[in-house]
Design a protein around this motif. Structure first.
Motif: not given
Length: 359
Positions: A98-115, A168-174
């Motif tokens: 599991a990985v958390t990704l951060n977008r450092n663009a506080t001026e952007m009001l869109t959601h990084f994940a898209g949903s 964004v929270l990403v889940r990667v599975t083997d």
């Protein structure tokens, strides 16, 4: 590498994609501790402020990792066109990453994940092409081939909205427990490479992430089978870690003997769901999984299922196959719901498999 299709029940698919379906909560039982009860209590009582994506994921294993200070990382980032994407949390317990990704663009009001969930709790989606939204997320790891070469191959992932619109929270599975996708098991230590394409940013972000397994595992390989009404269910393997319970199951129908209660045609057996319970009858919350689409050719399917961890190690675990009950006694259509709004299940006692846990 060709991606395999899901072969889970509808309820499971919704849980995997939305992360919103909550099954029965894990209960404390007697026995050796897998997750210390005090730490589990701390996760439940953590204040709502300053929470990372692991704490807001609705996933006990991830909550435990953050509460115990095992998830935080820094110094992993890439910058393109003035925007930086960084990795702030990692968990790898040998079964999932599991990985958390951060977008450092506080001026952007869109959601990084898209949903994301709106103020009413409904799923909302950003307009197509909205700047700062993930367009494509790819993961690659190196694999040693039999002839000694090293190849980079893609790994499947699912991502959802994190703690805020910048994460964004990403889940990667083997998915190697059942040999799915032909993948080999991930080692205890490796490097995974992220290639992330973001709308409005010309070049993709590339981040190499060193990963090390944390925690010990209890592995069960009973190869136990139960057969009933023309259907055979085999418990192939289970892996219990402090953060995940993983179970590999295969189901096969006997040609011409599968009961109509399991449906008909190539997808007859895909309607079967599975609960995993402890020695006190407490069911674990389902958090994801994958299945192989072999039903159309061999009337067999492999299921690699992920559940939340056991709070303490049980003396045995039981896999309980079930069918969801539909309204008006039909075999398709709307699910019949109980008083809590959850689908009513018809458990198939004859196919239950109990496996002792050797500590």
């Amino acid at each position: 590498m060709k991606k395999m299709k899901m072969a889970l029940t509808s309820a499971m698919a919704v849980s995997l994609l939305m992360g919103t379906v909550s099954y029965a909560a894990t209960g404390a039982v007697s026995g050796q501790s897998v997750i210390p009860a005090a730490a589990a209590s701390a996760a439940a009582k953590t204040p709502a402020t300053a929470k990372g994506s692991f704490l807001t994921a609705g996933d006990l294993g991830l909550q435990m990792a953050e509460t115990k200070g095992l998830a935080a990382v820094s110094g992993l980032s890439d910058t393109q066109s003035g925007m930086t994407v960084s990795v702030s949390q990692i968990l790898y317990d040998g079964t999932r990453l599991a990985v958390t990704l951060n977008r450092n663009a506080t001026e952007m009001l869109t959601h990084f994940a898209g949903s994301y969930k709106d103020s009413k709790g409904n799923i909302a989606v950003e307009p197509e092409g909205a700047k700062g939204v993930i367009k494509k997320l790819e993961w690659f790891i190196n694999q040693q081939t039999p002839d000694g070469r090293t190849e980079s191959y893609p790994v499947d992932s699912v991502y959802t909205a994190g703690a805020d619109n910048q994460t964004v929270l990403v889940r990667v599975t083997d998915y190697s427990n059942s040999g799915l996708n032909g993948q080999v098991s991930l080692p205890e230590k490796f490097t995974i490479k992220l290639k992330l394409t973001v709308a409005g940013i010309e070049e993709p972000f590339n981040i190499s992430i060193p990963v090390t397994k944390i925690g010990n595992s209890i592995v069960l390989k009973p190869a136990a089978t139960k057969t009933f009404d023309g259907v055979g269910v085999t418990f192939n393997k289970a892996e219990l870690t402090p953060f995940t319970t993983r179970v590999a199951i295969s189901v096969q129908g006997l040609p011409g003997k599968v009961s109509k209660r399991f449906g008909s045609g190539a997808a007859a057996l895909s309607a079967i769901g599975y609960d995993v319970v402890d020695d006190q009858g407490k069911a674990l919350k389902f958090i994801g999984g994958q299945g192989s689409p072999e039903l159309s050719t061999s009337n067999k399917s492999n299921q690699d299922l992920l559940f939340e961890p056991f709070v303490t190690t049980p003396k045995f675990i039981t896999v309980k196959p079930y069918l969801n009950v539909f309204k008006d006694g039909k075999q398709t259509g709307e699910y019949l719901l109980d008083s809590k709004g959850m689908p009513v299940r018809e458990y198939i006692k004859e196919l239950e498999i109990k496996v002792p846990v050797k500590k």
